[in-house]
Scaffold this motif. Structure first.
Motif, PDB file in Angstrom:
ATOM      1  N   GLN A  17       0.459   7.284  71.030  1.00 18.74           N
ATOM      2  CA  GLN A  17       1.288   7.846  69.973  1.00 18.74           C
ATOM      3  C   GLN A  17       0.471   8.628  68.961  1.00 18.74           C
ATOM      4  O   GLN A  17       1.002   9.348  68.142  1.00 18.74           O
ATOM      5  CB  GLN A  17       2.086   6.742  69.254  1.00 18.74           C
ATOM      6  CG  GLN A  17       1.262   5.889  68.287  1.00 18.74           C
ATOM      7  CD  GLN A  17       0.544   4.758  68.991  1.00 18.74           C
ATOM      8  OE1 GLN A  17       0.376   4.774  70.203  1.00 18.74           O
ATOM      9  NE2 GLN A  17       0.130   3.775  68.230  1.00 18.74           N
ATOM     10  N   TYR A  18      -0.858   8.479  69.016  1.00 14.60           N
ATOM     11  CA  TYR A  18      -1.709   9.236  68.107  1.00 14.60           C
ATOM     12  C   TYR A  18      -1.970  10.603  68.729  1.00 14.60           C
ATOM     13  O   TYR A  18      -2.595  10.706  69.767  1.00 14.60           O
ATOM     14  CB  TYR A  18      -3.037   8.517  67.879  1.00 14.60           C
ATOM     15  CG  TYR A  18      -2.860   7.151  67.246  1.00 14.60           C
ATOM     16  CD1 TYR A  18      -2.644   7.032  65.877  1.00 14.60           C
ATOM     17  CD2 TYR A  18      -2.906   5.999  68.021  1.00 14.60           C
ATOM     18  CE1 TYR A  18      -2.484   5.790  65.304  1.00 14.60           C
ATOM     19  CE2 TYR A  18      -2.738   4.746  67.444  1.00 14.60           C
ATOM     20  CZ  TYR A  18      -2.530   4.653  66.082  1.00 14.60           C
ATOM     21  OH  TYR A  18      -2.366   3.426  65.513  1.00 14.60           O
ATOM     22  N   CYS A  55      -1.196  -6.996  62.691  1.00 17.06           N
ATOM     23  CA  CYS A  55      -0.560  -5.897  63.404  1.00 17.06           C
ATOM     24  C   CYS A  55      -1.158  -5.798  64.808  1.00 17.06           C
ATOM     25  O   CYS A  55      -2.169  -6.425  65.115  1.00 17.06           O
ATOM     26  CB  CYS A  55      -0.728  -4.572  62.667  1.00 17.06           C
ATOM     27  SG  CYS A  55      -2.431  -3.997  62.552  1.00 17.06           S
ATOM     28  N   GLY A  59       0.198  -0.420  66.121  1.00 15.79           N
ATOM     29  CA  GLY A  59       0.645  -0.291  64.738  1.00 15.79           C
ATOM     30  C   GLY A  59      -0.467  -0.345  63.728  1.00 15.79           C
ATOM     31  O   GLY A  59      -0.213  -0.546  62.534  1.00 15.79           O
ATOM     32  N   CYS A  61      -2.239   1.765  62.223  1.00 16.81           N
ATOM     33  CA  CYS A  61      -2.234   2.730  61.126  1.00 16.81           C
ATOM     34  C   CYS A  61      -0.936   2.718  60.323  1.00 16.81           C
ATOM     35  O   CYS A  61      -0.773   3.512  59.392  1.00 16.81           O
ATOM     36  CB  CYS A  61      -2.488   4.143  61.659  1.00 16.81           C
ATOM     37  SG  CYS A  61      -4.177   4.379  62.273  1.00 16.81           S
ATOM     38  N   ASP A  62      -0.010   1.816  60.642  1.00 15.87           N
ATOM     39  CA  ASP A  62       1.255   1.744  59.917  1.00 15.87           C
ATOM     40  C   ASP A  62       1.033   1.201  58.509  1.00 15.87           C
ATOM     41  O   ASP A  62       0.229   0.290  58.287  1.00 15.87           O
ATOM     42  CB  ASP A  62       2.247   0.844  60.652  1.00 15.87           C
ATOM     43  CG  ASP A  62       2.676   1.416  61.992  1.00 15.87           C
ATOM     44  OD1 ASP A  62       2.390   2.602  62.244  1.00 15.87           O
ATOM     45  OD2 ASP A  62       3.283   0.671  62.792  1.00 15.87           O
ATOM     46  N   GLU A  63       1.754   1.766  57.558  1.00 23.05           N
ATOM     47  CA  GLU A  63       1.710   1.300  56.167  1.00 23.05           C
ATOM     48  C   GLU A  63       0.267   1.172  55.678  1.00 23.05           C
ATOM     49  O   GLU A  63      -0.124   0.169  55.074  1.00 23.05           O
ATOM     50  CB  GLU A  63       2.448  -0.044  56.027  1.00 23.05           C
ATOM     51  CG  GLU A  63       3.907   0.030  56.439  1.00 23.05           C
ATOM     52  CD  GLU A  63       4.571  -1.331  56.383  1.00 23.05           C
ATOM     53  OE1 GLU A  63       4.004  -2.263  55.775  1.00 23.05           O
ATOM     54  OE2 GLU A  63       5.668  -1.467  56.938  1.00 23.05           O
TER      55      GLU A  63
END
Length: 204
Positions: A17-18, A55, A59, A61-63
């Protein structure tokens, strides 16, 4: 015949996804350490323990609010060893960190690459770096025991040449080697499970 790229493909499936210039697959590092818990390793690497968040790799890098130059790691137990994945920064490959982590009869192993063409395996034993080698040119080695990893390299493919060797094969081989050293290959269950994420602040 090409070597199996299954571990490269496994990692790629968890970071696909990156898609920007900061992709973890343009800069990625993994560290295994024997005899230490993941949180103590994070502290030794200079992580801010108050930044911890549970995480998965997908995830990580989320939030997230970090400054330029900060490191980012995901730390968890992997069999008898701790596994640290670093998706920003390169703290886990510094010789001084590997030497400290491997003190008192322990071992530490890192696998890393970046867009600058630095594809490396570092192996530290009892406070010294036994072997450093490129996993695309493994004959180029330094360390106190440059043959220390040879017993784990049988059948693996690291050379990139006109016979069809690929970086994907070499990365997969490097992770197979890590599994042979530690007794457990990286696997989907670990990557799909939550572990602690830490920020390693740059020097302010």
């Amino acid at each position: 015949m090409n070597f199996d790229t299954r571990l490269y493909d496994l990692l790629l499936s968890h970071v696909e996804q990156y898609d920007d210039e900061t992709s973890p697959f343009e800069q990625f590092a993994a560290l295994w350490c024997e005899g230490r818990d993941p949180r103590s390793i994070a502290a030794l690497l200079g992580a801010d323990l108050s930044s911890a968040r549970m995480c998965t790799l997908a995830g990580v890098c989320d939030e997230l609010d970090i400054q330029y130059g900060d490191g980012l790691i995901l730390a968890g137990q992997a069999g008898a060893w701790a596994l640290i994945l670093q998706v920003a920064g390169n703290d886990v490959i510094f010789d001084e960190n590997l030497m400290r982590l491997s003190e008192d009869g322990r071992r530490a192993l890192s696998v890393s690459w970046d867009i600058g063409g630095n594809e490396e395996i570092h192996y530290a034993v009892n406070g010294t770096v036994a072997a450093r080698l490129s996993f695309i040119l493994p004959e180029h080695r330094t360390g106190t025991d440059i043959t220390a990893l040879d017993p784990f390299m049988n059948g693996l493919r690291f050379d990139l040449d006109e016979n069809g060797g690929s970086i994907e094969e070499s990365i997969s081989s490097a992770f197979v080697l890590a599994g042979r050293v530690t007794g457990e290959e990286i696997h989907a269950a670990w990557l799909d499970s939550p572990h602690e994420r830490f920020v390693i602040p740059r020097a302010r």
